[in-house]
Enzyme design. Structure first.
Site, PDB file in Angstrom:
ATOM      1  CB  CYS A  39      -1.244   1.698  32.984  1.00  0.00           C
ATOM      2  SG  CYS A  39      -1.458  -0.043  33.357  1.00  0.00           S
ATOM      3  CB  CYS A  47      -2.338  -0.746  30.422  1.00  0.00           C
ATOM      4  SG  CYS A  47      -3.182  -0.570  31.991  1.00  0.00           S
TER       5      CYS A  47
END
Ligand code: ZN
Length: 144
Positions: free
Chosen positions: A67, A70
């Site tokens: 991600c 993230c």
């Protein structure tokens, strides 16, 4: 007043005097610092226990290596952890390593922040936010 906190390294429950929150309280079992100004990577089992027991707000960043947002937010989360040292604890949970977390916490997307205290989810926030926004977001529930 004593506060219950779970050691984020070994999972041991500890009781620490509120006055000692800033004084480098250590886990009675493994000696790890209980109040660190940085996020600790935790397992799902440890998170479940800490979320149930912790008297200090526990802010968890649900993330995964794939991600990109993230990864962008990770340094912001770390900066916020430093800013809120002694007022909230910060943990990270890898949703790829612990996929059962998705169902347990009804996670529909990451990054996702969830704050727990006293056995309850108290607040959640989806998507990337800056360190200052995390601190602002936590101001409603972090310790004074
Ligand atoms: Zn410990």
């Amino acid at each position: 007043m004593a506060i219950n906190v779970v050691c984020l390294e070994c999972g041991q429950g500890n009781r620490i005097p509120e006055a000692k929150l800033d004084a480098g309280a250590k886990c009675a079992t493994c000696g790890a610092g209980l109040i660190k100004g940085e996020p600790t990577e935790v397992s799902l089992d440890l998170l479940v226990k800490a979320a149930r027991i912790d008297g200090i707000p526990l802010i968890v960043d649900f993330w995964a290596a794939w991600c990109q947002p993230c990864r962008m937010m990770a340094p912001e989360f770390a900066t916020a952890a430093k800013a809120l040292k002694g007022k909230a604890r910060f943990a990270k949970l890898d949703t790829e390593a612990f996929p059962q977390a998705n169902k347990r916490y009804d996670i529909r997307g990451i990054p996702l922040l969830i704050a727990f205290q006293g056995g309850h989810e108290i607040k959640r926030q989806s998507g990337v936010i800056s360190a200052s926004k995390i601190v602002e977001w936590a101001s409603g529930f972090s310790l004074a």
